[in-house]
Scaffold this active site. Structure first.
Site, PDB file in Angstrom:
ATOM      1  N   SER A 181     -24.658  40.864  -0.780  1.00 21.75           N
ATOM      2  CA  SER A 181     -25.175  42.229  -0.881  1.00 21.75           C
ATOM      3  C   SER A 181     -24.024  43.216  -1.035  1.00 21.75           C
ATOM      4  CB  SER A 181     -25.984  42.578   0.369  1.00 21.75           C
ATOM      5  OG  SER A 181     -27.131  41.769   0.464  1.00 21.75           O
TER       6      SER A 181
ATOM      7  N   CYS B  27     -21.509  46.166  -0.735  1.00 19.79           N
ATOM      8  CA  CYS B  27     -21.054  46.896   0.448  1.00 19.79           C
ATOM      9  C   CYS B  27     -19.798  47.672   0.067  1.00 19.79           C
ATOM     10  CB  CYS B  27     -20.777  45.929   1.605  1.00 19.79           C
ATOM     11  SG  CYS B  27     -20.145  46.748   3.095  1.00 19.79           S
TER      12      CYS B  27
ATOM     13  N   CYS C 244     -18.234  42.106   5.514  1.00 18.84           N
ATOM     14  CA  CYS C 244     -18.629  41.871   4.127  1.00 18.84           C
ATOM     15  C   CYS C 244     -17.460  41.536   3.210  1.00 18.84           C
ATOM     16  CB  CYS C 244     -19.381  43.084   3.594  1.00 18.84           C
ATOM     17  SG  CYS C 244     -20.892  43.461   4.518  1.00 18.84           S
TER      18      CYS C 244
ATOM     19  N   GLU D 156     -26.835  48.119  -0.284  1.00 18.84           N
ATOM     20  CA  GLU D 156     -25.970  48.756   0.708  1.00 18.84           C
ATOM     21  C   GLU D 156     -26.714  48.953   2.026  1.00 18.84           C
ATOM     22  OE1 GLU D 156     -22.238  49.948   1.609  1.00 18.84           O
ATOM     23  OE2 GLU D 156     -22.733  49.886  -0.530  1.00 18.84           O
TER      24      GLU D 156
ATOM     25  N   THR E  16     -27.019  47.704  15.344  1.00 17.69           N
ATOM     26  CA  THR E  16     -27.448  47.917  13.961  1.00 17.69           C
ATOM     27  C   THR E  16     -28.955  48.073  13.839  1.00 17.69           C
ATOM     28  OG1 THR E  16     -25.563  46.625  13.177  1.00 17.69           O
ATOM     29  CG2 THR E  16     -27.369  46.955  11.631  1.00 17.69           C
TER      30      THR E  16
ATOM     31  N   ASP F 101     -34.251  45.238   7.765  1.00 18.93           N
ATOM     32  CA  ASP F 101     -33.714  44.666   6.535  1.00 18.93           C
ATOM     33  C   ASP F 101     -34.724  44.910   5.419  1.00 18.93           C
ATOM     34  OD1 ASP F 101     -32.659  43.126   4.465  1.00 18.93           O
ATOM     35  OD2 ASP F 101     -31.960  41.539   5.804  1.00 18.93           O
TER      36      ASP F 101
ATOM     37  N   ARG G 147     -33.924  44.567   2.050  1.00 16.17           N
ATOM     38  CA  ARG G 147     -33.408  44.028   0.794  1.00 16.17           C
ATOM     39  C   ARG G 147     -34.452  43.198   0.056  1.00 16.17           C
ATOM     40  NH1 ARG G 147     -28.060  41.254   3.124  1.00 16.17           N
ATOM     41  NH2 ARG G 147     -29.567  40.854   4.795  1.00 16.17           N
TER      42      ARG G 147
END
Length: 216
Positions: free
Chosen positions: A86, A88, A101, A127, A149, A161, A163
């Protein structure tokens, strides 16, 4: 086919990489959904008709271009090593140690090379697990206030999440085909999402690297 997502792939483009003193010979492929490409071409035609040349730079911001970096000869692959990474900006480009990352991407390229070949799929628009750079900056401030997080995402009303790995699944089907492959990831959800999109033959391989006191 109606209802089927298609992707345009531009490549291969030879791209020698130099990351933190390590050299990698890769073949780069730029990949974009045809729906997005079509919309961008329509906008470009309108702007061209209006002679609005200054506005062309704005088109790129509406088109997520994923990248595939291939190492080795795909025809000789047997159980290749794959990383779906992903995007970053803070970690991959700035070298931030608030995440792992950057080291994960470099180590993935090393492991793919050492294994004799495979590929890294670099996903645009991912991101901050899909929340975007601005929201990611906000979560950093919340984390500095004591939240982890997931708590920070919840405080902003965002999913843990968000994504979408459907494009990654399409690219894996194209580049790997039906061959079994080893996927470098610590995230079982990524495997489940790819499996739900019809990707088969996945063996998950832990990819723990870049852990520091700043991101532990």
């Amino acid at each position: 086919m109606p209802g089927r997502r298609t992707i345009s792939i531009l490549g291969p483009i030879p791209m020698p990489l130099e990351l933190c003193g390590e050299h990698f010979d890769v073949q780069w492929y730029a990949c974009v959904r045809n729906t997005e490409l079509g919309k961008t071409q329509e906008l470009a035609d309108d702007l061209r008709a209006q002679e609005a040349q200054r506005s062309f730079a704005t088109l790129a911001s509406y088109m997520a271009v994923n990248s595939v970096m291939v190492i080795g000869d795909p025809a000789a692959w047997e159980n290749p090593v794959v990383r779906v990474h992903s995007s970053c900006l803070t970690g991959d480009v700035f070298g931030s140690q608030r995440c792992e990352c950057g080291p994960q991407m470099q180590t993935a390229l090393q492991r793919i090379t050492e294994a004799g070949g495979g590929l890294l799929v670099y996903m645009a628009g991912h991101e901050g697990r899909g929340i975007g750079l601005w929201a990611k900056a906000a979560t950093y401030l919340l984390q500095d206030g004591g939240e982890n997080t997931y708590q920070a995402n919840e405080s902003l009303g965002l999913p843990a999440d968000s994504r979408d790995f459907s494009d990654a699944a399409s690219l894996l089907k194209y580049f790997v085909g039906g061959k079994p492959f080893r996927l470098l990831t610590n995230n079982p959800k990524k495997v489940n999402d790819l499996d739900a999109c019809g990707v088969t033959g996945i063996t998950r391989v832990k990819h723990v690297t870049g852990v520091t006191d700043s991101n532990r």
